[in-house]
Design a protein around this motif. Structure first.
Motif: not given
Length: 435
Positions: A90-92, A87-88, A94
């Motif tokens: 996917k956040q970074d 998830e990290q 983006r």
């Protein structure tokens, strides 16, 4: 949200040195994933987008050491591929458009590459088809998770092939090139981008053991090799920043010297500013801009028709400078048509210049006609918000030339592409404070 307060109308003077090239850095940093050996890179700009990418590399398990200001070593000998599914990540990923160029090196070396739909400037559609069509041509399987906007490519072994790119995308060419250097056989990329930053990437990869020919042309031939080694690389100065400082000198009627510009890699940039009537001199590898006391006059075409300045793939003019050229034209003598072909939202910042008293006709999302004031009336200070990196700096230049105190909000956009800009501007006499 950060803010700049700018007291405009003051003349500047002195020397300014451009930072390392942002657009080169994003390519070069991704390339460190292609080898398990140490890669040393110099002249890395200390800006938000580049620091985000360095942080992603660190989370991927790349060993990073800062040697001195702008100089780092990278060693990708123990890459954590599980991070790509986190998830990290996917956040970074983006939050940074340049993260797309991680995919090519990861696919080439580890057989898989993933990326969330990247963010970046809101300047119009910026499709990724060229990247993924190139990977598919090399034999990769493509998948896309619509719910999470998550892209993936996988391949046991990439195989060289001929491909004609649907557009001369700089990041697309870089990504496919980085995948192809470790592919089996020969890859030919036609309609390849050939910007100086891409040439820099090719030269670096060749030093690492790649076999790339046609560097500097739009036809690249890559003979795949089994592995790459370490190298040392120094990045070019940022040509967009150099163009920004030329525009700043003209708009504020200042005498400025821009140091160490790598003049031979600037292409059309000096010529385009000269067409706006701006005088600049080559002094060694520096650009000297004298004080334009009497302003500057736009040249018409030979038949007397209005000058058009448009962006085009290299060796044409980079689209990143059109916002700055538009602002500079607001105080020129004469008229010019600015034609921004690539991005349909990039000219929408002109409403802020209209608030400042500029004479601009936005013909459509891609074209604007600018009628210059010839300094007979100055722009007026106002409050505005930076919509993207280049428009943000353009508004900053406008504010530095305007009478009164302007406020620019959302300056994080400017920080994404310009290193310590307020400190460097204050050093040449600008009255700018960060709130």
């Amino acid at each position: 949200m950060g803010t700049f307060k700018i007291e405009g109308g003051h003349s500047l003077s002195g020397e300014i040195t451009p930072q390392g090239a942002k657009n080169e850095a994003l390519q070069i940093l991704c390339a460190v994933l292609l080898t398990a050996e140490e890669v040393t890179i110099h002249n890395i700009p200390n800006i938000v987008d580049v620091n985000k990418l360095i942080s992603i590399l660190e989370d991927l398990g790349v060993k990073i050491q800062k040697k001195s200001k702008g100089s780092y070593t990278f060693k990708a000998d123990d890459v954590n591929l599980d991070y790509l599914q986190s998830e990290q990540f996917k956040q970074d990923g983006r939050g940074l458009r340049g993260s797309i160029m991680l995919v090519g090196p990861l696919l080439a070396r580890f057989g898989k590459g993933y990326i969330p739909k990247p963010g970046g400037d809101k300047i119009g559609r910026r499709r990724l088809d060229t990247h993924f069509e190139g990977f598919i041509n090399l034999g990769a399987k493509f998948r896309y998770n619509k719910e999470e906007y998550f892209y993936g490519v996988e391949a046991k072994k990439l195989k060289g092939t001929y491909m004609l790119l649907d557009e001369a995308s700089v990041t697309g060419t870089a990504n496919i090139l980085m995948a192809a250097v470790l592919a089996e056989g020969t890859t030919t990329i036609y309609n390849a981008a050939c910007e100086p930053y891409l040439q820099q990437l090719c030269k670096m990869l060749n030093r690492m053991g790649a076999k790339i020919s046609g560097v500097g042309s739009n036809l690249l031939v890559i003979e795949g090799v089994d592995q790459l080694g370490g190298t040392e690389h120094t990045m070019l100065p940022d040509m967009i920043e150099i163009g920004s400082w030329i525009g700043l000198a003209a708009m504020t009627r200042s005498e400025l010297t821009i140091k160490n510009v790598s003049w031979d890699d600037l292409g059309q940039i000096p010529t385009v500013f000269q067409k706006l009537g701006i005088r600049l001199e080559r002094k060694g590898d520096d650009i000297y801009i004298p004080e334009h006391k009497n302003g500057y006059e736009i040249q018409n075409y030979i038949d007397g028709s209005i000058l058009t300045i448009a962006d085009a793939p290299w060796p044409g003019l980079t689209p990143d400078l059109l916002s700055i050229i538009l602002v500079v034209a607001t105080q020129a003598k004469g008229e010019v048509l600015i034609h921004q072909k690539m991005f349909e939202s990039r000219l929408f910042f002109v409403d802020k210049l209209l608030d400042m008293g500029a004479k601009i006709i936005l013909c459509d999302p891609h074209r604007a006609t600018v009628i210059g004031h010839d300094f007979k009336s100055t722009l007026k200070a106002t409050t505005m918000t930076s919509p993207d990196i280049r428009a943000g700096v353009s508004l900053l230049i406008a504010a530095l030339s305007a009478k009164g105190t302007s406020t620019i909000h959302n300056i994080e956009q400017i920080d994404r592409g310009y290193e310590d800009i307020d400190t460097r501007l204050r050093a040449i006499g600008a009255k700018i404070t960060r709130v």
